[in-house]
Write a protein that holds these residues in place. Structure first.
Motif, PDB file in Angstrom:
ATOM      1  N   UNK A 142      37.241  29.408  48.992  1.00 56.09           N
ATOM      2  CA  UNK A 142      36.118  30.488  48.252  1.00 56.09           C
ATOM      3  C   UNK A 142      36.956  31.894  48.318  1.00 56.09           C
ATOM      4  N   UNK A 143      37.390  32.229  49.196  1.00 54.49           N
ATOM      5  CA  UNK A 143      38.049  33.799  49.115  1.00 54.49           C
ATOM      6  C   UNK A 143      38.897  34.574  47.767  1.00 54.49           C
ATOM      7  N   UNK A 144      39.269  33.502  47.663  1.00 55.59           N
ATOM      8  CA  UNK A 144      39.831  33.809  46.644  1.00 55.59           C
ATOM      9  C   UNK A 144      39.649  34.160  45.024  1.00 55.59           C
ATOM     10  N   UNK A 145      38.514  32.951  44.963  1.00 54.20           N
ATOM     11  CA  UNK A 145      37.634  33.379  44.074  1.00 54.20           C
ATOM     12  C   UNK A 145      36.501  34.588  44.010  1.00 54.20           C
ATOM     13  N   UNK A 146      36.468  34.818  45.492  1.00 53.90           N
ATOM     14  CA  UNK A 146      35.553  35.882  45.663  1.00 53.90           C
ATOM     15  C   UNK A 146      36.154  36.782  45.176  1.00 53.90           C
ATOM     16  N   UNK A 147      37.418  37.202  45.376  1.00 52.46           N
ATOM     17  CA  UNK A 147      38.581  38.469  45.416  1.00 52.46           C
ATOM     18  C   UNK A 147      38.311  38.690  43.305  1.00 52.46           C
ATOM     19  N   UNK A 148      38.573  37.172  42.945  1.00 52.18           N
ATOM     20  CA  UNK A 148      39.113  37.452  41.433  1.00 52.18           C
ATOM     21  C   UNK A 148      38.115  38.041  40.700  1.00 52.18           C
ATOM     22  N   UNK A 149      36.271  36.883  41.115  1.00 50.02           N
ATOM     23  CA  UNK A 149      35.600  37.346  40.384  1.00 50.02           C
ATOM     24  C   UNK A 149      34.987  39.018  40.898  1.00 50.02           C
ATOM     25  N   UNK A 150      35.721  39.616  42.275  1.00 51.91           N
ATOM     26  CA  UNK A 150      35.167  41.168  42.405  1.00 51.91           C
ATOM     27  C   UNK A 150      35.418  42.217  41.024  1.00 51.91           C
ATOM     28  N   UNK A 151      36.609  41.494  39.951  1.00 52.22           N
ATOM     29  CA  UNK A 151      37.368  42.759  39.160  1.00 52.22           C
ATOM     30  C   UNK A 151      37.520  41.972  38.042  1.00 52.22           C
ATOM     31  N   UNK A 152      36.340  40.843  37.773  1.00 48.95           N
ATOM     32  CA  UNK A 152      36.583  40.164  36.854  1.00 48.95           C
ATOM     33  C   UNK A 152      35.288  40.380  35.924  1.00 48.95           C
ATOM     34  N   UNK A 153      34.473  40.901  35.949  1.00 41.14           N
ATOM     35  CA  UNK A 153      33.123  41.266  35.508  1.00 41.14           C
ATOM     36  C   UNK A 153      32.004  40.847  34.585  1.00 41.14           C
ATOM     37  N   UNK A 154      31.121  40.671  34.475  1.00 49.48           N
ATOM     38  CA  UNK A 154      29.880  40.186  34.988  1.00 49.48           C
ATOM     39  C   UNK A 154      29.430  38.758  33.422  1.00 49.48           C
TER      40      UNK A 154
END
Length: 360
Positions: free
Chosen positions: A175-187
């Motif tokens: 879950x934390x890995x996905x959160x890190x990715x989504x933090x810079x991935x855009x809407x």
């Protein structure tokens, strides 16, 4: 005089085919021009799929197949052409190796030892995974050769030839890995990933969703899957906005509305669309535009966040399945008919096992 060498881009193609510019052509044998609009070189089409369909409509069936090249030609014309676009692309690649290795070998003369040499050649040239894919195509070609009366027995059944043993991918996205990715991935990717995890759908199905066909007042209705024609009679699936037992929101409606709120210059028939309203999935099943967006976001995440190991878009399908409580729920979410496929390939989350009670 020895025949001219084929260009590298033409070697995987059927006999007498060649690619010229952005189109495919067939060099008509002398004396057969009347059957090809009196042309010596007949234009087949701009895409490989179109070329095979046009050629199939013109050419007579092979009644006297003896060589592996002719068997490969008929297999492409009658079998591969009806498969899903991505599968066609993979099959054409495998058949290219088959033509290269077996050349004009007679179908009846190919032995298991020859096939092992073929397997090792493909593994050396490409990979063990590609070799296994090529063996699957070759095996089916021999199955069809028996059906078509070309060969009497199958040289690969009863473990006469075995594929390479490959380790299954076991990457589980925390879950934390996905959160890190989504933090810079855009809407856009945030919306995509949200719906992906809710539905467990594969990329092709998600990118193929059309608003009018799929967005209903009380549910997201999904058309039959794109992968193969075996699914042609499969019933439609739908994801309700409200849980039928608890009455609580399933998150589907909120996820879809978030996607619809993304501003675009042009309207589109598709739920996920480019700025010009075009779908991210093409007619041939490729998704190069979407893949580029994903790759750029992943590179950014690896550079700017705490994420250390990359993951693929397909790993999220495994995450959706792994996060379900039971194998049965995971199988239902992924719409698998075979529970072994779900367990073996998609259930990747580590199992919490309590130690046995210490004996006194």
């Amino acid at each position: 005089m020895s025949p001219k060498k084929r260009r590298p881009e033409n070697k995987p193609l059927p006999t007498r085919w060649r690619k010229k510019g952005n189109a495919y052509y067939y060099r008509v044998p002398a004396g057969q021009e009347h059957a090809w609009d009196n042309k010596t070189e007949f234009p087949l089409g701009r895409s490989l799929g179109e070329a095979h369909k046009n050629f199939s409509a013109r050419v007579a069936r092979y009644d006297d197949i003896k060589t592996m090249v002719h068997l490969a030609d008929r297999y492409e014309l009658e079998i591969v052409v009806d498969k899903a676009p991505a599968t066609q692309k993979s099959n054409h690649r495998s058949i290219g190796f088959i033509r290269q290795v077996f050349a004009h070998s007679h179908v009846a003369d190919v032995t298991p030892q020859d096939i092992y040499k073929f397997r090792d050649f493909v593994a050396q040239q490409k990979s063990k995974k590609q070799a296994n894919l090529a063996l699957e195509v070759l095996s089916h070609m021999f199955t069809k050769s028996i059906e078509w009366g070309i060969r009497g027995e199958h040289p690969m059944t009863d473990k006469k030839v075995v594929k390479f043993s490959l380790e299954a991918r076991d990457r589980y996205v925390e879950d934390w890995e996905l959160a890190e990715f989504l933090s810079v991935a855009g809407e856009f990717l945030n919306c995509y990933v949200d719906l992906k995890l809710l539905t467990g759908m594969d990329k092709a199905d998600l990118l193929s969703i059309k608003k009018q066909e799929s967005l209903k007042d009380d549910r997201l209705e999904v058309n039959k899957r794109r992968k193969t024609k075996r699914h042609a009679n499969k019933r439609k699936r739908y994801f309700p906005h409200m849980h039928p037992a608890t009455g609580e929101s399933t998150g589907i409606e909120e996820s879809v509305n978030r996607i619809l709120a993304i501003k675009r210059k042009v309207g589109s028939l598709y739920l996920f669309a480019t700025r010009t309203g075009q779908p991210y999935i093409k007619e041939d099943g490729t998704t190069s535009g979407f893949d580029s967006i994903w790759q750029r976001a992943m590179k950014k995440a690896l550079k700017e966040t705490k994420l250390e190991v990359s993951f693929t878009e397909h790993d999220l399908r495994a995450k959706a399945a792994s996060d379900e409580e039971t194998d049965e729920e995971a199988q239902r979410l992924l719409d698998h008919s075979n529970p072994q496929m779900t367990r073996r390939t998609y259930r990747r989350k580590a199992v919490l096992t309590l130690p046995a009670k210490k004996k006194r």
